[in-house]
Design an enzyme around this catalytic site. Structure first.
Site, mmCIF file in Angstrom:
data_model
loop_
_atom_site.group_PDB
_atom_site.id
_atom_site.type_symbol
_atom_site.label_atom_id
_atom_site.label_comp_id
_atom_site.label_asym_id
_atom_site.label_seq_id
_atom_site.Cartn_x
_atom_site.Cartn_y
_atom_site.Cartn_z
ATOM 1 N N GLU A 90 0.811 -1.216 0.000
ATOM 2 C CA GLU A 90 0.000 0.000 0.000
ATOM 3 C C GLU A 90 0.847 1.270 0.000
ATOM 4 O OE1 GLU A 90 -2.826 -0.154 3.272
ATOM 5 O OE2 GLU A 90 -2.940 -2.320 2.993
ATOM 6 N N CYS A 103 3.070 8.241 1.608
ATOM 7 C CA CYS A 103 3.464 7.319 2.663
ATOM 8 C C CYS A 103 3.691 5.964 2.015
ATOM 9 C CB CYS A 103 2.358 7.242 3.714
ATOM 10 S SG CYS A 103 2.653 5.988 4.976
ATOM 11 N N CYS A 110 5.151 -7.557 7.853
ATOM 12 C CA CYS A 110 6.093 -7.052 8.859
ATOM 13 C C CYS A 110 6.266 -8.129 9.925
ATOM 14 C CB CYS A 110 5.522 -5.784 9.490
ATOM 15 S SG CYS A 110 6.627 -4.994 10.689
ATOM 16 N N CYS A 114 3.589 -5.779 16.357
ATOM 17 C CA CYS A 114 2.850 -4.820 17.187
ATOM 18 C C CYS A 114 1.364 -5.194 17.197
ATOM 19 C CB CYS A 114 3.040 -3.391 16.678
ATOM 20 S SG CYS A 114 4.761 -2.866 16.681
ATOM 21 N N CYS A 117 -1.416 -3.268 15.078
ATOM 22 C CA CYS A 117 -1.091 -2.938 13.691
ATOM 23 C C CYS A 117 -1.539 -4.030 12.720
ATOM 24 C CB CYS A 117 0.412 -2.719 13.566
ATOM 25 S SG CYS A 117 0.924 -2.241 11.915
ATOM 26 N N GLY A 157 5.623 -2.388 6.974
ATOM 27 C CA GLY A 157 7.006 -2.830 7.149
ATOM 28 C C GLY A 157 7.795 -1.971 8.116
ATOM 29 N N GLU A 158 8.950 -2.483 8.503
ATOM 30 C CA GLU A 158 9.845 -1.770 9.424
ATOM 31 C C GLU A 158 11.091 -1.345 8.628
ATOM 32 O OE1 GLU A 158 10.160 -0.439 12.514
ATOM 33 O OE2 GLU A 158 12.219 -0.072 11.866
ATOM 34 N N SER A 189 10.007 6.190 10.044
ATOM 35 C CA SER A 189 9.417 5.773 11.308
ATOM 36 C C SER A 189 9.894 4.374 11.682
ATOM 37 C CB SER A 189 7.891 5.786 11.175
ATOM 38 O OG SER A 189 7.284 5.465 12.400
ATOM 39 N N SER A 212 8.212 5.043 17.116
ATOM 40 C CA SER A 212 6.904 4.588 17.574
ATOM 41 C C SER A 212 7.052 4.134 19.014
ATOM 42 C CB SER A 212 6.418 3.441 16.693
ATOM 43 O OG SER A 212 6.274 3.907 15.370
ATOM 44 N N LEU A 213 6.673 5.001 19.920
ATOM 45 C CA LEU A 213 6.894 4.725 21.338
ATOM 46 C C LEU A 213 5.691 3.994 21.940
ATOM 47 C CD1 LEU A 213 8.815 5.164 23.763
ATOM 48 C CD2 LEU A 213 7.546 7.271 24.225
ATOM 49 N N HIS A 214 4.552 4.646 21.903
ATOM 50 C CA HIS A 214 3.260 4.070 22.292
ATOM 51 C C HIS A 214 3.091 3.725 23.771
ATOM 52 C CE1 HIS A 214 2.499 4.233 18.089
ATOM 53 N NE2 HIS A 214 3.107 3.122 17.754
ATOM 54 N N ASN A 288 -6.457 3.754 15.017
ATOM 55 C CA ASN A 288 -7.378 3.281 13.985
ATOM 56 C C ASN A 288 -7.830 1.887 14.367
ATOM 57 O OD1 ASN A 288 -7.522 5.228 11.668
ATOM 58 N ND2 ASN A 288 -5.305 5.037 11.837
ATOM 59 N N CYS A 329 -2.165 1.963 7.359
ATOM 60 C CA CYS A 329 -1.527 0.961 6.493
ATOM 61 C C CYS A 329 -1.734 -0.472 6.928
ATOM 62 C CB CYS A 329 -0.074 1.283 6.323
ATOM 63 S SG CYS A 329 0.097 2.150 4.780
HETATM 64 N N1 SAH Z 1 7.394 -0.037 11.380
HETATM 65 C C1 SAH Z 1 7.445 1.386 11.488
HETATM 66 C C2 SAH Z 1 6.624 2.129 10.455
HETATM 67 C C3 SAH Z 1 5.241 1.610 10.116
HETATM 68 S S1 SAH Z 1 3.839 2.018 11.054
HETATM 69 C C4 SAH Z 1 7.075 1.812 12.881
HETATM 70 O O1 SAH Z 1 6.737 0.975 13.691
HETATM 71 O O2 SAH Z 1 7.175 2.994 13.183
HETATM 72 C C5 SAH Z 1 3.594 3.740 11.057
HETATM 73 C C6 SAH Z 1 2.977 4.228 12.368
HETATM 74 O O3 SAH Z 1 1.596 3.831 12.494
HETATM 75 C C7 SAH Z 1 3.679 3.676 13.587
HETATM 76 O O4 SAH Z 1 3.843 4.672 14.551
HETATM 77 C C8 SAH Z 1 2.698 2.605 14.050
HETATM 78 O O5 SAH Z 1 2.918 2.260 15.364
HETATM 79 C C9 SAH Z 1 1.379 3.278 13.768
HETATM 80 N N2 SAH Z 1 0.215 2.396 13.749
HETATM 81 C C10 SAH Z 1 0.148 1.105 13.368
HETATM 82 N N3 SAH Z 1 -1.105 0.633 13.514
HETATM 83 C C11 SAH Z 1 -1.850 1.649 13.971
HETATM 84 C C12 SAH Z 1 -3.230 1.779 14.332
HETATM 85 N N4 SAH Z 1 -4.079 0.759 14.225
HETATM 86 N N5 SAH Z 1 -3.648 2.990 14.769
HETATM 87 C C13 SAH Z 1 -2.797 4.022 14.871
HETATM 88 N N6 SAH Z 1 -1.492 3.958 14.553
HETATM 89 C C14 SAH Z 1 -1.022 2.786 14.126
#
Ligand code: SAH
Length: 341
Positions: A90, A103, A110, A114, A117, A157-158, A189, A212-214, A288, A329
């Site tokens: 995508e 993007c 991946c 996570c 995701c 992907g990462e 990212s 991506s800390l979260h 999302n 994505c």
């Molecule tokens: N692998 C990389 C880049 C891809 S994801 C990374 O982890 O950063 C891009 C961003 O979208 C990341 O911050 C990821 O954590 C976030 N993301 C993934 N799924 C999501 C979701 N369902 N809602 C909000 N953000 C999400």
């Protein structure tokens, strides 16, 4: 077959020189490729013999549009590209006032796992080539007719798990003979692969690094991001601090707000504490919904934001673009895979 489009100009010059061609030929071919030529026959300023030789030895496999969705809300366009081996990835085109941003994906699937995701369900199928990353930018530009000024590596992907290939992609889009997109217009990212962040720092690129800390605490972060089990939040922040010291570039910390998981006051306080002394800003992302996941969006985004700001942290809340078209994505690819099953 030679992956010509993943080559930089120096490599291409070397290849063609070996075939007895003058140096300027490589520049011609490079320019054709970076303008989105779909076949060697289009390269009309090359000799017929050279075009034949290129056809025999080099693969030129532009992706095709498998699906395209346009948001009625904000004009965001989502492409599902079909690659030459049948896999799909995508790309999202977002229209901001500061320019059109694409993007892109860097892997098919991946392996980071996570929990929130969609890209990680089903694991990693394979890495993309530099050419396949470049093609997402080129063909999004050609299909939409919109000039792209910014790139974010935030798709499927990462990026740091496909390190050398992503670095080559950056070199290609940055090339004056190609799209010539400046590093300051590129964001990468990562979920936080610390060794690779150090490797990236050593290159001193002027791109924006998003981490991506979260979650600010190990218990929560390890629960939603398996990568944290071997790294840990302390080590991640140490690495980020080092990254800033070496590159002088502030880091953007991504924080997807998940109901009852990472949106408590004490987590805002801990985050603020951890950020002290590390210049950077926090980007709160409304989660999302992913059909396969039980995690739900937080209802405390505003309170969390205020609590951080009261402690001196710079915070932005990500605008939701394309929410009517599965624009986060991995979701469109998932849907396509389910249909095929
Ligand atoms: N692998 C990389 C880049 C891809 S994801 C990374 O982890 O950063 C891009 C961003 O979208 C990341 O911050 C990821 O954590 C976030 N993301 C993934 N799924 C999501 C979701 N369902 N809602 C909000 N953000 C999400």
């Amino acid at each position: 077959m030679i992956d010509l489009k993943s080559m930089d100009l120096a490599e291409m010059t070397g290849l063609l020189k070996g075939w007895g061609e003058p140096a300027f030929r490589a520049r011609q071919v490079f320019r054709w490729l970076h303008r989105g030529a779909r076949s060697f026959d289009e390269m009309t300023d090359l000799s017929k013999a050279l075009r034949e030789r290129l056809k025999e030895t080099c693969a030129l496999t532009p992706p095709t549009v498998d699906r395209k969705q346009v948001s009625e809300l904000d004009g965001t366009v989502k492409y599902l590209w079909r690659l030459s081996d049948g896999n799909c990835v995508e790309t999202v085109l977002m229209r901001y006032h500061h320019g059109n941003t694409v993007c892109i994906s860097c892997q098919v699937g991946c392996r980071m796992g996570c929990r929130f995701c969609a890209s990680t369900i089903g694991g990693k199928v394979r890495d993309l080539t530099s050419a396949e990353m470049l093609d997402q930018v080129l063909f999004t530009q050609l299909d939409s007719g919109l000039e792209i000024s910014n790139i974010v590596l935030m798709g499927i992907g990462e990026p740091l798990d496909n390190f050398d290939t992503v670095m080559r992609f950056l070199e290609l889009v940055n090339s004056p003979e190609g799209l010539h997109i400046g590093m300051r217009h590129i964001s990468l990212s990562t979920c936080g692969l610390v060794e690779q962040i150090d490797k990236l720092a050593a290159l001193r690129l002027q791109l924006t690094l998003s981490v991506s800390l979260h979650a600010p605490d190990d218990e929560t972060r390890s629960q939603i991001m398996p990568v944290n089990k071997s790294v840990g939040v302390d080590k991640l922040f140490e690495t980020c601090r080092r990254y800033f010291e070496i590159t002088g570039r502030r880091i953007s910390y991504e924080y997807a707000m998940i109901d009852g998981v990472n949106d408590a006051d004490w987590q805002a306080d801990l985050l603020a504490k951890r950020l002290k002394g590390t210049p950077g800003h926090v980007n709160l992302i409304p989660l999302n919904n992913v059909a396969e996941s039980p995690l739900r969006p937080s209802r405390r985004v505003k309170e969390f934001q205020k609590r951080l700001e009261d402690q001196g942290v710079t915070v932005t809340v990500r605008r939701k673009l394309g929410s009517d078209i599965d624009a986060s994505c991995g979701q469109l690819r998932r849907k396509r895979m389910e249909e095929a099953e």
